[in-house]
Design a protein around this motif. Structure first.
Motif, short mmCIF file in Angstrom:
data_model
loop_
_atom_site.label_atom_id
_atom_site.label_comp_id
_atom_site.label_asym_id
_atom_site.label_seq_id
_atom_site.Cartn_x
_atom_site.Cartn_y
_atom_site.Cartn_z
N ARG A 96 0.83 -1.20 0.00
CA ARG A 96 0.00 0.00 0.00
C ARG A 96 0.87 1.26 0.00
O ARG A 96 0.57 2.24 -0.69
CB ARG A 96 -0.94 0.00 1.21
N THR A 97 1.96 1.24 0.76
CA THR A 97 2.88 2.37 0.78
C THR A 97 3.49 2.60 -0.60
O THR A 97 3.59 3.74 -1.08
CB THR A 97 4.01 2.11 1.81
N LEU A 98 3.90 1.53 -1.26
CA LEU A 98 4.46 1.65 -2.60
C LEU A 98 3.44 2.21 -3.58
O LEU A 98 3.76 3.04 -4.43
CB LEU A 98 4.97 0.29 -3.08
N GLN A 131 3.89 5.59 -5.56
CA GLN A 131 4.04 5.40 -7.00
C GLN A 131 2.66 5.10 -7.61
O GLN A 131 2.38 3.98 -8.02
CB GLN A 131 5.01 4.25 -7.28
N PRO A 132 1.76 6.06 -7.67
CA PRO A 132 0.38 5.77 -8.06
C PRO A 132 0.22 5.24 -9.47
O PRO A 132 -0.76 4.55 -9.76
CB PRO A 132 -0.33 7.12 -7.90
N PHE A 185 -4.29 -2.69 -4.23
CA PHE A 185 -3.03 -1.96 -4.39
C PHE A 185 -2.12 -2.53 -5.48
O PHE A 185 -1.21 -1.84 -5.94
CB PHE A 185 -2.26 -1.95 -3.06
N ALA A 186 -2.36 -3.76 -5.89
CA ALA A 186 -1.51 -4.41 -6.89
C ALA A 186 -2.24 -4.48 -8.22
O ALA A 186 -3.45 -4.68 -8.27
CB ALA A 186 -1.12 -5.81 -6.42
N ILE A 245 10.38 3.60 4.23
CA ILE A 245 10.35 2.73 3.05
C ILE A 245 10.55 3.56 1.78
O ILE A 245 11.31 3.20 0.88
CB ILE A 245 9.04 1.95 2.98
N ALA A 246 9.87 4.71 1.71
CA ALA A 246 9.97 5.56 0.52
C ALA A 246 11.39 6.06 0.32
O ALA A 246 11.88 6.14 -0.82
CB ALA A 246 9.01 6.74 0.64
#
Length: 395
Positions: free
Chosen positions: A31-33, A37-38, A59-60, A368-369
């Motif tokens: 979800r963070t990714l 990175q939308p 999210f994937a 993480i980002a």
């Protein structure tokens, strides 16, 4: 990261398929990714279909089930014999994924095929370390990480210390971020009813369900009557362990005070029910997600002083930290809770405050980002053609 997120190809690899703590951590990272990175193409690789798929789908772009070469102690004999023949093919499959991706996020050190393949395609991988192994297992996993050349995210300082990577390694500690509830529980326990104690997690000798039962059994009957314990979870492909725990509960005469319940995918109602959540771990926990989740609900945790758990709980302020090794310290802590609820009335409020400042989803997302940015800048050449986002599906 806007200049990067229009054409990224990200692969996220996870060794599980359920919705235990490590699985929920993985979902939150994906979800963070997606948030960072939308427009990226995000593929998730799992070894089996399971409850985690529904949680990942928003999210994937794709959730794919593919064979993975996973280091599991239970299957070690097979891994070093029959399954060893499949390893070259697994590494080749992972290498192809790596070459087709700008970034590969590998969740945990046990996904051996992707870590081995990372050496063949350097600068594209991040491995997220959640394990605190010992002895030979630690040596193998440490060597695997070093060989891979992947950038490393540790989920606690305890984990970082155990792996002791060389100074030249690109690594950072990022505490697991939890998407907690909007509001914490109101403090409700005043001694007028039984103390509600909750233990969540896979049933195993590591987690300490058996030690918790013995702790409760050792208490005077008058104290036992003032405690209601729920042990929630299942043993991973080990029904015998669950039966043994249930039998011990019956043998110790605790059936009226202790209930053994199967795994649930949504523990929120349990956290709302609990006055105290316990992690009586007898072997090192790398951090302690259940303790963090409890704090997000304003529920103070009772944990053992092992692994990363002391990094989560402030003893005597947000919960209790007791020595591992047997039931006596746990029993003593439970008896004190029942005897004087006023002494810990503010623990829940302090636990929620610590969650918000240290373990919130936003705090983890920032860490993480930052690692993703560092990896992408090193791996992705300018002018890469745009990848259009595909329909989300599981295959």
């Amino acid at each position: 990261m806007d200049e990067l997120n229009t054409c990224l190809r990200i692969t996220c690899v996870h060794q599980g398929f359920e919705l235990y703590g490590s699985d929920r951590c993985f979902v939150e990272t994906v979800r963070t990714l997606r948030s960072a990175q939308p427009n990226a193409q995000i593929d998730v690789i799992l070894p089996r279909n399971g409850p985690i798929v529904a949680a990942l789908t928003p999210f994937a772009n794709r959730v794919l089930v593919e064979p993975l070469w996973i280091l599991r102690r239970k299957n070690l004999a097979r891994l070093v014999t029959l399954d060893l023949l499949a390893l070259p093919f697994a590494v080749l499959r992972a290498y192809r994924r790596l070459r087709a991706s700008d970034l590969v996020y590998i969740n945990t050190t046990v996904v051996a095929d992707y870590l081995l393949a990372s050496r063949l395609s350097p600068g594209r991988s991040i491995v997220h370390v959640h394990e605190l192994p010992e002895g030979t297992v630690l040596k193998v996993l440490r060597a695997l990480i070093r060989w891979s050349g992947a950038n490393v995210v540790f989920n606690s300082h305890a984990t970082e210390r155990v792996y002791a990577l060389p100074a030249r390694a690109t690594a950072r500690v990022v505490y697991n971020g939890i998407a907690g509830p909007l509001e914490a529980n109101a403090a409700a326990y005043d001694g007028s009813r039984p103390l509600r104690v909750l233990m969540l997690g896979r049933i195993s000798g590591i987690k300490g369900q058996d030690v918790l039962v013995e702790a409760l059994a050792s208490l005077p009957e008058a104290v036992r009557r003032q405690i209601e314990l729920r042990i929630v979870g299942s043993a991973f492909e080990d029904v015998g362990r669950e039966r043994s725990l249930a039998a011990r509960i019956d043998e110790t005469g605790l059936s009226d005070h202790v209930s053994l319940q199967p795994f649930v995918s949504d523990p929120a109602p349990l956290y709302r029910w609990a006055d105290v959540v316990t992690m009586p771990s007898q072997k090192p926990e790398s951090l302690g997600r259940v303790a963090i989740e409890a704090m997000s609900y304003g529920v103070p945790p009772l944990v053992t002083a092992i692994g990363g758990l002391p990094e989560v709980v402030e003893d005597g302020k947000t919960g209790w930290v007791v020595p591992p090794g047997g039931p006596e310290p746990i029993a003593a802590a439970l008896e004190r809770m029942v005897a004087d609820p006023s002494r810990w009335r503010d623990f829940g409020r302090a636990a929620r405050a610590r969650y918000e400042s240290v373990f919130s989803e936003a705090s983890a997302a920032d860490g993480i980002a930052a690692m993703v940015r560092a990896t992408l800048r090193a791996s992705r050449p300018p002018g890469t053609p745009k990848v259009e986002r595909s329909t989300r599906a599981i295959t």
